[in-house]
Motif scaffolding. Structure first.
Motif, PDB file in Angstrom:
ATOM      1  N   LYS A 297     -12.622 -15.248 -22.950  1.00 60.95           N
ATOM      2  CA  LYS A 297     -12.211 -16.482 -23.629  1.00 60.95           C
ATOM      3  C   LYS A 297     -11.713 -17.521 -22.625  1.00 60.95           C
ATOM      4  N   LEU A 298     -11.082 -17.061 -21.540  1.00 62.86           N
ATOM      5  CA  LEU A 298     -10.664 -17.977 -20.490  1.00 62.86           C
ATOM      6  C   LEU A 298     -11.876 -18.574 -19.786  1.00 62.86           C
ATOM      7  N   VAL A 299     -12.873 -17.740 -19.536  1.00 64.39           N
ATOM      8  CA  VAL A 299     -14.118 -18.239 -18.938  1.00 64.39           C
ATOM      9  C   VAL A 299     -14.726 -19.324 -19.818  1.00 64.39           C
ATOM     10  N   LYS A 300     -14.810 -19.045 -21.124  1.00 65.25           N
ATOM     11  CA  LYS A 300     -15.411 -20.021 -22.041  1.00 65.25           C
ATOM     12  C   LYS A 300     -14.596 -21.313 -22.079  1.00 65.25           C
ATOM     13  N   PHE A 301     -13.271 -21.192 -22.037  1.00 67.89           N
ATOM     14  CA  PHE A 301     -12.435 -22.389 -22.016  1.00 67.89           C
ATOM     15  C   PHE A 301     -12.734 -23.234 -20.780  1.00 67.89           C
ATOM     16  N   LEU A 302     -12.811 -22.603 -19.634  1.00 62.74           N
ATOM     17  CA  LEU A 302     -13.068 -23.355 -18.403  1.00 62.74           C
ATOM     18  C   LEU A 302     -14.439 -24.023 -18.425  1.00 62.74           C
ATOM     19  N   VAL A 303     -15.405 -23.359 -19.037  1.00 64.29           N
ATOM     20  CA  VAL A 303     -16.745 -23.933 -19.120  1.00 64.29           C
ATOM     21  C   VAL A 303     -16.792 -25.093 -20.109  1.00 64.29           C
TER      22      VAL A 303
ATOM     23  N   MET B 279     -22.925 -25.314 -35.222  1.00 68.82           N
ATOM     24  CA  MET B 279     -23.722 -25.280 -34.009  1.00 68.82           C
ATOM     25  C   MET B 279     -22.807 -25.057 -32.801  1.00 68.82           C
ATOM     26  N   GLY B 280     -23.169 -24.119 -31.924  1.00 67.44           N
ATOM     27  CA  GLY B 280     -22.382 -23.885 -30.730  1.00 67.44           C
ATOM     28  C   GLY B 280     -22.490 -25.037 -29.760  1.00 67.44           C
ATOM     29  N   ARG B 281     -21.406 -25.325 -29.086  1.00 65.99           N
ATOM     30  CA  ARG B 281     -21.411 -26.427 -28.117  1.00 65.99           C
ATOM     31  C   ARG B 281     -22.209 -26.099 -26.863  1.00 65.99           C
ATOM     32  N   LEU B 282     -22.557 -24.821 -26.706  1.00 62.87           N
ATOM     33  CA  LEU B 282     -23.373 -24.426 -25.568  1.00 62.87           C
ATOM     34  C   LEU B 282     -24.835 -24.211 -25.968  1.00 62.87           C
ATOM     35  N   LYS B 283     -25.181 -24.576 -27.182  1.00 65.37           N
ATOM     36  CA  LYS B 283     -26.561 -24.399 -27.634  1.00 65.37           C
ATOM     37  C   LYS B 283     -27.509 -25.181 -26.727  1.00 65.37           C
ATOM     38  N   GLY B 284     -28.537 -24.492 -26.277  1.00 63.45           N
ATOM     39  CA  GLY B 284     -29.513 -25.129 -25.394  1.00 63.45           C
ATOM     40  C   GLY B 284     -29.194 -24.979 -23.916  1.00 63.45           C
ATOM     41  N   LYS B 285     -27.980 -24.557 -23.600  1.00 64.36           N
ATOM     42  CA  LYS B 285     -27.609 -24.320 -22.207  1.00 64.36           C
ATOM     43  C   LYS B 285     -28.069 -22.925 -21.790  1.00 64.36           C
ATOM     44  N   VAL B 286     -28.235 -22.747 -20.487  1.00 62.18           N
ATOM     45  CA  VAL B 286     -28.643 -21.453 -19.942  1.00 62.18           C
ATOM     46  C   VAL B 286     -27.600 -20.997 -18.932  1.00 62.18           C
ATOM     47  N   ALA B 287     -27.084 -19.789 -19.138  1.00 64.56           N
ATOM     48  CA  ALA B 287     -26.074 -19.222 -18.249  1.00 64.56           C
ATOM     49  C   ALA B 287     -26.599 -17.951 -17.609  1.00 64.56           C
ATOM     50  N   ILE B 288     -26.349 -17.797 -16.315  1.00 63.51           N
ATOM     51  CA  ILE B 288     -26.612 -16.539 -15.641  1.00 63.51           C
ATOM     52  C   ILE B 288     -25.276 -15.843 -15.423  1.00 63.51           C
ATOM     53  N   VAL B 289     -25.196 -14.594 -15.849  1.00 61.56           N
ATOM     54  CA  VAL B 289     -23.982 -13.787 -15.687  1.00 61.56           C
ATOM     55  C   VAL B 289     -24.344 -12.556 -14.870  1.00 61.56           C
TER      56      VAL B 289
ATOM     57  N   GLU C 250     -19.257 -13.885 -25.723  1.00 63.11           N
ATOM     58  CA  GLU C 250     -18.626 -15.179 -26.014  1.00 63.11           C
ATOM     59  C   GLU C 250     -19.655 -16.308 -25.948  1.00 63.11           C
ATOM     60  N   PHE C 251     -20.494 -16.268 -24.937  1.00 63.93           N
ATOM     61  CA  PHE C 251     -21.505 -17.319 -24.779  1.00 63.93           C
ATOM     62  C   PHE C 251     -22.572 -17.238 -25.867  1.00 63.93           C
ATOM     63  N   LEU C 252     -22.942 -16.011 -26.244  1.00 63.82           N
ATOM     64  CA  LEU C 252     -23.943 -15.860 -27.294  1.00 63.82           C
ATOM     65  C   LEU C 252     -23.438 -16.415 -28.620  1.00 63.82           C
ATOM     66  N   GLU C 253     -22.136 -16.280 -28.875  1.00 63.47           N
ATOM     67  CA  GLU C 253     -21.554 -16.860 -30.087  1.00 63.47           C
ATOM     68  C   GLU C 253     -21.693 -18.378 -30.092  1.00 63.47           C
ATOM     69  N   GLU C 254     -21.781 -18.969 -28.905  1.00 63.02           N
ATOM     70  CA  GLU C 254     -21.957 -20.420 -28.779  1.00 63.02           C
ATOM     71  C   GLU C 254     -23.433 -20.811 -28.732  1.00 63.02           C
ATOM     72  N   GLU C 255     -24.317 -19.834 -29.019  1.00 61.86           N
ATOM     73  CA  GLU C 255     -25.767 -20.059 -29.033  1.00 61.86           C
ATOM     74  C   GLU C 255     -26.302 -20.470 -27.667  1.00 61.86           C
ATOM     75  N   CYS C 256     -25.655 -19.957 -26.637  1.00 55.39           N
ATOM     76  CA  CYS C 256     -26.098 -20.169 -25.264  1.00 55.39           C
ATOM     77  C   CYS C 256     -27.109 -19.078 -24.905  1.00 55.39           C
ATOM     78  N   VAL C 257     -28.145 -19.441 -24.187  1.00 51.71           N
ATOM     79  CA  VAL C 257     -29.063 -18.444 -23.652  1.00 51.71           C
ATOM     80  C   VAL C 257     -28.387 -17.791 -22.448  1.00 51.71           C
TER      81      VAL C 257
ATOM     82  N   GLY D 266     -33.082 -13.120 -29.415  1.00 47.47           N
ATOM     83  CA  GLY D 266     -33.777 -13.966 -28.456  1.00 47.47           C
ATOM     84  C   GLY D 266     -32.898 -14.810 -27.569  1.00 47.47           C
ATOM     85  N   LEU D 267     -31.591 -14.536 -27.537  1.00 47.56           N
ATOM     86  CA  LEU D 267     -30.693 -15.326 -26.699  1.00 47.56           C
ATOM     87  C   LEU D 267     -30.273 -14.604 -25.428  1.00 47.56           C
ATOM     88  N   TYR D 268     -30.401 -13.276 -25.388  1.00 48.42           N
ATOM     89  CA  TYR D 268     -29.998 -12.524 -24.192  1.00 48.42           C
ATOM     90  C   TYR D 268     -31.220 -11.909 -23.527  1.00 48.42           C
ATOM     91  N   TYR D 269     -31.299 -12.095 -22.222  1.00 47.37           N
ATOM     92  CA  TYR D 269     -32.399 -11.541 -21.439  1.00 47.37           C
ATOM     93  C   TYR D 269     -31.821 -10.919 -20.175  1.00 47.37           C
TER      94      TYR D 269
END
Length: 238
Positions: free
Chosen positions: A213-219, A1-11, A25-32, A48-51
């Motif tokens: 990957k640096l972005v994901k680390f900081l998050v 399970m991704g540690r960002l699962k259930g979170k919502v990110a705007i890029v 990178e975020f989609l691999e973590e099951e982030c919307v 269904g994770l990217y909009y």
């Protein structure tokens, strides 16, 4: 399970080189992931994770409306990545007012518009803001006064955000990439690319995935990093 699962990110600028890598990178973590793009991209929905929203981030009303729609549809916003940016290079004595205004409005005011529209939701969820700046914002560059000013402004904005909202457990950091293999750098003349490579100790341009990957680390893992500017330039002498 991704540690960002259930979170919502705007890029913002999610269809570009760095933006697309961050999105993946975020989609691999099951982030919307909600991509705010100036024009529609061919990016798939990723199960269904990217909009995607087609939004001009310099238009405050459009930004506010789009963010409200995101919150209504997805219930939350946890992460904001201000990545959208443009260049209109010229020497100052040749630079038009339109070239100045369009770069400042997109790169800096656009980021402010996004923050203004999302900050209450991000504070509520103790979220994270990452602003994609540039080494040019730290050092300046010939023919890029508008771009350098916009990216330096992002750094000041980031540090102010960190001071204002750190007490709310909201973190804001900036990333300052050097030369990264993106459509923007592909357009550079070969002599400029060659001169740039000579200044980089690693003798290559960075990859969008390395920034992502640096972005994901900081998050995810940089939980005590706040108000900082992280340079990722392969050891470049400016």
């Amino acid at each position: 399970m991704g540690r960002l699962k259930g979170k919502v990110a705007i890029v913002t600028g999610a269809s570009g080189g760095i933006g697309r890598a961050i999105t993946r990178e975020f989609l691999e973590e099951e982030c919307v992931v909600i991509g705010f793009n100036y024009v529609s991209s061919a990016e798939s929905t990723h199960e269904g994770l990217y909009y995607e929203y087609v939004v001009d981030i310099t238009d405050r009303v459009a930004v506010e409306g789009a963010v409200k729609d995101v919150i209504n549809k997805f219930g939350r916003v946890d992460i904001l990545i201000n990545n959208a940016g443009i260049t209109k290079d010229n020497l100052i004595y040749r630079m038009s007012y339109e070239e100045w205004d369009s770069v400042i409005n997109t790169n800096l005011t656009g980021a402010f518009n996004m923050i203004k529209a999302t900050i209450r939701e991000i504070v509520k969820n103790e979220g994270v803001i990452i602003n994609i700046s540039s080494v040019v914002g730290l050092e300046g560059n010939i023919g890029q006064a508008n771009y350098a000013a916009s990216k330096a402004g992002l750094i000041g904005l980031t540090k102010s955000l960190a001071k204002e909202f750190g007490r709310k457990n909201v973190r804001a950091n900036a990333i300052a990439p050097g030369f990264i293999e993106t459509p923007m750098t592909e357009k550079l003349p070969e002599d400029i690319k060659k001169a740039a490579l000579e200044k980089i100790s690693m003798k290559r341009f960075g990859k969008p995935e390395e920034v992502a990957k640096l972005v994901k680390f900081l998050v995810l893992d940089g939980t005590y990093i706040n108000g900082q500017v992280i340079v990722i330039d392969g050891g470049m002498e400016l």
